[in-house]
Motif scaffolding. Sequence first.
Motif, PDB file in Angstrom:
ATOM      1  N   ILE A  49       0.839  -1.201   0.000  1.00 50.25           N
ATOM      2  CA  ILE A  49       0.000   0.000   0.000  1.00 50.25           C
ATOM      3  C   ILE A  49       0.871   1.247   0.000  1.00 50.25           C
ATOM      4  CG2 ILE A  49      -1.604   1.379   1.392  1.00 50.25           C
ATOM      5  CD1 ILE A  49      -2.920  -1.218   2.278  1.00 50.25           C
ATOM      6  N   GLY A  50       1.858   1.285   0.899  1.00 51.25           N
ATOM      7  CA  GLY A  50       2.753   2.438   0.962  1.00 51.25           C
ATOM      8  C   GLY A  50       3.763   2.467  -0.152  1.00 51.25           C
ATOM      9  N   ARG A  51       4.332   1.304  -0.466  1.00 48.90           N
ATOM     10  CA  ARG A  51       5.373   1.260  -1.500  1.00 48.90           C
ATOM     11  C   ARG A  51       4.818   1.663  -2.859  1.00 48.90           C
ATOM     12  NH1 ARG A  51       9.856  -2.015  -1.481  1.00 48.90           N
ATOM     13  NH2 ARG A  51       9.717  -1.770   0.775  1.00 48.90           N
ATOM     14  N   CYS A  52       3.608   1.254  -3.161  1.00 51.50           N
ATOM     15  CA  CYS A  52       3.020   1.583  -4.458  1.00 51.50           C
ATOM     16  C   CYS A  52       2.613   3.047  -4.546  1.00 51.50           C
ATOM     17  CB  CYS A  52       1.825   0.676  -4.752  1.00 51.50           C
ATOM     18  SG  CYS A  52       2.313  -1.015  -5.152  1.00 51.50           S
ATOM     19  N   LEU A  53       2.362   3.685  -3.405  1.00 46.93           N
ATOM     20  CA  LEU A  53       2.141   5.135  -3.437  1.00 46.93           C
ATOM     21  C   LEU A  53       3.409   5.855  -3.866  1.00 46.93           C
ATOM     22  CD1 LEU A  53      -0.068   5.870  -0.292  1.00 46.93           C
ATOM     23  CD2 LEU A  53      -0.631   6.370  -2.675  1.00 46.93           C
ATOM     24  N   MET A  54       4.559   5.383  -3.385  1.00 47.97           N
ATOM     25  CA  MET A  54       5.833   5.950  -3.835  1.00 47.97           C
ATOM     26  C   MET A  54       6.024   5.714  -5.327  1.00 47.97           C
ATOM     27  SD  MET A  54       8.336   4.617  -0.798  1.00 47.97           S
ATOM     28  CE  MET A  54       7.818   4.629   0.927  1.00 47.97           C
ATOM     29  N   ILE A  55       5.691   4.510  -5.767  1.00 42.49           N
ATOM     30  CA  ILE A  55       5.887   4.145  -7.164  1.00 42.49           C
ATOM     31  C   ILE A  55       4.979   4.963  -8.076  1.00 42.49           C
ATOM     32  CG2 ILE A  55       5.609   2.278  -8.852  1.00 42.49           C
ATOM     33  CD1 ILE A  55       6.459   0.334  -6.623  1.00 42.49           C
ATOM     34  N   VAL A  56       3.715   5.145  -7.665  1.00 41.06           N
ATOM     35  CA  VAL A  56       2.780   5.852  -8.538  1.00 41.06           C
ATOM     36  C   VAL A  56       3.177   7.309  -8.688  1.00 41.06           C
ATOM     37  CG1 VAL A  56       1.080   6.602  -6.802  1.00 41.06           C
ATOM     38  CG2 VAL A  56       0.329   6.080  -9.102  1.00 41.06           C
ATOM     39  N   VAL A  57       3.710   7.914  -7.615  1.00 43.24           N
ATOM     40  CA  VAL A  57       4.183   9.294  -7.721  1.00 43.24           C
ATOM     41  C   VAL A  57       5.364   9.367  -8.678  1.00 43.24           C
ATOM     42  CG1 VAL A  57       5.275  11.179  -6.464  1.00 43.24           C
ATOM     43  CG2 VAL A  57       3.318  10.001  -5.472  1.00 43.24           C
ATOM     44  N   GLY A  63       4.719  12.265 -16.585  1.00 40.35           N
ATOM     45  CA  GLY A  63       3.652  12.904 -17.360  1.00 40.35           C
ATOM     46  C   GLY A  63       2.251  12.414 -17.111  1.00 40.35           C
ATOM     47  N   ALA A  64       2.070  11.294 -16.413  1.00 39.10           N
ATOM     48  CA  ALA A  64       0.718  10.823 -16.131  1.00 39.10           C
ATOM     49  C   ALA A  64       0.025  11.796 -15.168  1.00 39.10           C
ATOM     50  CB  ALA A  64       0.751   9.425 -15.528  1.00 39.10           C
ATOM     51  N   PRO A  65      -1.260  12.051 -15.357  1.00 35.87           N
ATOM     52  CA  PRO A  65      -1.947  13.043 -14.514  1.00 35.87           C
ATOM     53  C   PRO A  65      -2.106  12.553 -13.086  1.00 35.87           C
ATOM     54  CG  PRO A  65      -3.522  11.880 -15.901  1.00 35.87           C
ATOM     55  CD  PRO A  65      -2.164  11.431 -16.342  1.00 35.87           C
ATOM     56  N   GLY A  66      -2.006  13.469 -12.141  1.00 34.35           N
ATOM     57  CA  GLY A  66      -2.192  13.100 -10.748  1.00 34.35           C
ATOM     58  C   GLY A  66      -1.345  13.928  -9.806  1.00 34.35           C
ATOM     59  N   VAL A  67      -1.261  13.484  -8.577  1.00 35.26           N
ATOM     60  CA  VAL A  67      -0.546  14.211  -7.538  1.00 35.26           C
ATOM     61  C   VAL A  67       0.942  14.324  -7.852  1.00 35.26           C
ATOM     62  CG1 VAL A  67       0.114  14.164  -5.102  1.00 35.26           C
ATOM     63  CG2 VAL A  67      -2.232  13.606  -5.764  1.00 35.26           C
ATOM     64  N   TYR A 118       1.095  18.889  -1.902  1.00 35.85           N
ATOM     65  CA  TYR A 118       0.699  17.637  -2.549  1.00 35.85           C
ATOM     66  C   TYR A 118       1.457  16.440  -1.976  1.00 35.85           C
ATOM     67  CZ  TYR A 118      -2.398  19.780  -5.934  1.00 35.85           C
ATOM     68  OH  TYR A 118      -3.463  20.427  -6.519  1.00 35.85           O
ATOM     69  N   MET A 119       2.649  16.671  -1.466  1.00 34.19           N
ATOM     70  CA  MET A 119       3.351  15.601  -0.756  1.00 34.19           C
ATOM     71  C   MET A 119       2.585  15.207   0.504  1.00 34.19           C
ATOM     72  SD  MET A 119       7.218  17.077  -1.285  1.00 34.19           S
ATOM     73  CE  MET A 119       8.025  15.944  -0.162  1.00 34.19           C
ATOM     74  N   LEU A 120       2.015  16.196   1.177  1.00 34.67           N
ATOM     75  CA  LEU A 120       1.222  15.930   2.374  1.00 34.67           C
ATOM     76  C   LEU A 120      -0.053  15.160   2.034  1.00 34.67           C
ATOM     77  CD1 LEU A 120       1.582  19.332   4.285  1.00 34.67           C
ATOM     78  CD2 LEU A 120       2.707  17.156   4.803  1.00 34.67           C
ATOM     79  N   VAL A 121      -0.594  15.399   0.839  1.00 32.67           N
ATOM     80  CA  VAL A 121      -1.771  14.647   0.400  1.00 32.67           C
ATOM     81  C   VAL A 121      -1.455  13.158   0.346  1.00 32.67           C
ATOM     82  CG1 VAL A 121      -3.330  14.213  -1.538  1.00 32.67           C
ATOM     83  CG2 VAL A 121      -2.791  16.551  -0.884  1.00 32.67           C
ATOM     84  N   ILE A 122      -0.287  12.824  -0.217  1.00 30.67           N
ATOM     85  CA  ILE A 122       0.131  11.420  -0.279  1.00 30.67           C
ATOM     86  C   ILE A 122       0.233  10.832   1.125  1.00 30.67           C
ATOM     87  CG2 ILE A 122       2.038   9.895  -0.904  1.00 30.67           C
ATOM     88  CD1 ILE A 122       0.424  10.791  -3.276  1.00 30.67           C
ATOM     89  N   SER A 123       0.798  11.598   2.049  1.00 37.38           N
ATOM     90  CA  SER A 123       0.924  11.117   3.424  1.00 37.38           C
ATOM     91  C   SER A 123      -0.443  10.860   4.050  1.00 37.38           C
ATOM     92  CB  SER A 123       1.695  12.140   4.266  1.00 37.38           C
ATOM     93  OG  SER A 123       3.006  12.309   3.792  1.00 37.38           O
ATOM     94  N   LEU A 124      -1.371  11.771   3.836  1.00 36.02           N
ATOM     95  CA  LEU A 124      -2.705  11.609   4.407  1.00 36.02           C
ATOM     96  C   LEU A 124      -3.423  10.393   3.825  1.00 36.02           C
ATOM     97  CD1 LEU A 124      -3.890  15.347   4.517  1.00 36.02           C
ATOM     98  CD2 LEU A 124      -3.215  13.910   6.443  1.00 36.02           C
ATOM     99  N   VAL A 125      -3.281  10.204   2.520  1.00 36.97           N
ATOM    100  CA  VAL A 125      -3.905   9.040   1.880  1.00 36.97           C
ATOM    101  C   VAL A 125      -3.334   7.756   2.467  1.00 36.97           C
ATOM    102  CG1 VAL A 125      -4.098   7.764  -0.287  1.00 36.97           C
ATOM    103  CG2 VAL A 125      -4.477  10.222  -0.252  1.00 36.97           C
ATOM    104  N   TYR A 126      -2.021   7.729   2.658  1.00 37.87           N
ATOM    105  CA  TYR A 126      -1.388   6.535   3.228  1.00 37.87           C
ATOM    106  C   TYR A 126      -1.889   6.275   4.649  1.00 37.87           C
ATOM    107  CZ  TYR A 126       1.966   3.525   5.489  1.00 37.87           C
ATOM    108  OH  TYR A 126       2.533   2.520   6.210  1.00 37.87           O
TER     109      TYR A 126
END
Length: 282
Positions: A218-226, A232-236, A255-263
């Motif tokens: 869950i956490g590792r893939c958040l790093m990967i998706v960013v 160029g893919a749309p998103g955070v 937006y980095m904080l958004v990733i943290s909150l989602v995690y």
Amino acid sequence: MSVETSDTDSATEDGLFPDLNPGRIVRGTLGTGGFLLVWWVASSLIEPAYLLPGPAAAASAFVEQLTMSARFTVPLVGAEVQTSRMVVKLAQTLLHYVPGLLVGASSGIALGIALGWSGRLDDALTPVVRILRPIPPLAWVVFAIVWFGIGHAGAAFIVFIGAFWLNFYGAYSGVEDTPGRLTEVASSLGVRADLEMIRHVVLPSAAPQILTSFRTSIGRCLMIVVGAELFGAPGVGYEILNASNNLAMDTSVAYMLVISLVYLVMDGAFRGFERRVLAWRE
């Protein structure tokens, strides 16, 4: 002499609310406050100020992006919704994060169980696994762009690879570590078919490792998706890069904080699910 405990204390000890411990809350608050203080001091000393925006600047940018209006096209339905710009960017990220995570995790778990249980299949595919496993997920970005283009499908493919390997090895190790005495007892009780043995013996034994691997992914893939969105893919992730290119570092931090909150939300929810599934161990 017996000591009576309140319902709240019992609930805490029973693991229903293991994180709601006053001591932990106090220590966590102090640690967070110390981090914010160090961040504020460091941002005050660095010039020019945009190189490291302080907590107040990051919070202001967060609120600005959260209140800024933007349009989001709902997938499959095609309807446009007017909502927060930050929500739009997060939704774009989730459109490739969630499918990549779920498909990659389920595929990795299935193959891990198969190879962990079948020695012949393990012998046949282990060389391929050892060749492909060391390749970082982001190394596949060039193929994702060529095969799927710059968009949700390409980013989902990168997340798929990251989730696949984490869950594959979790399931593989869990099956391999299943005590032989459990399968022997099951055989003596009449369990003969492989699928029955896997369902009733192997999966319950391997469940802790499988669930731990999924939680890690869950956490590792958040790093990967960013990282995938930086191309160029749309998103955070793209917003983090785009803001930094304009020297709007406070927006990047927001937006980095958004990733943290989602995690934090996803990890907390999965921990609750994990406790329920593994309640039999207590």
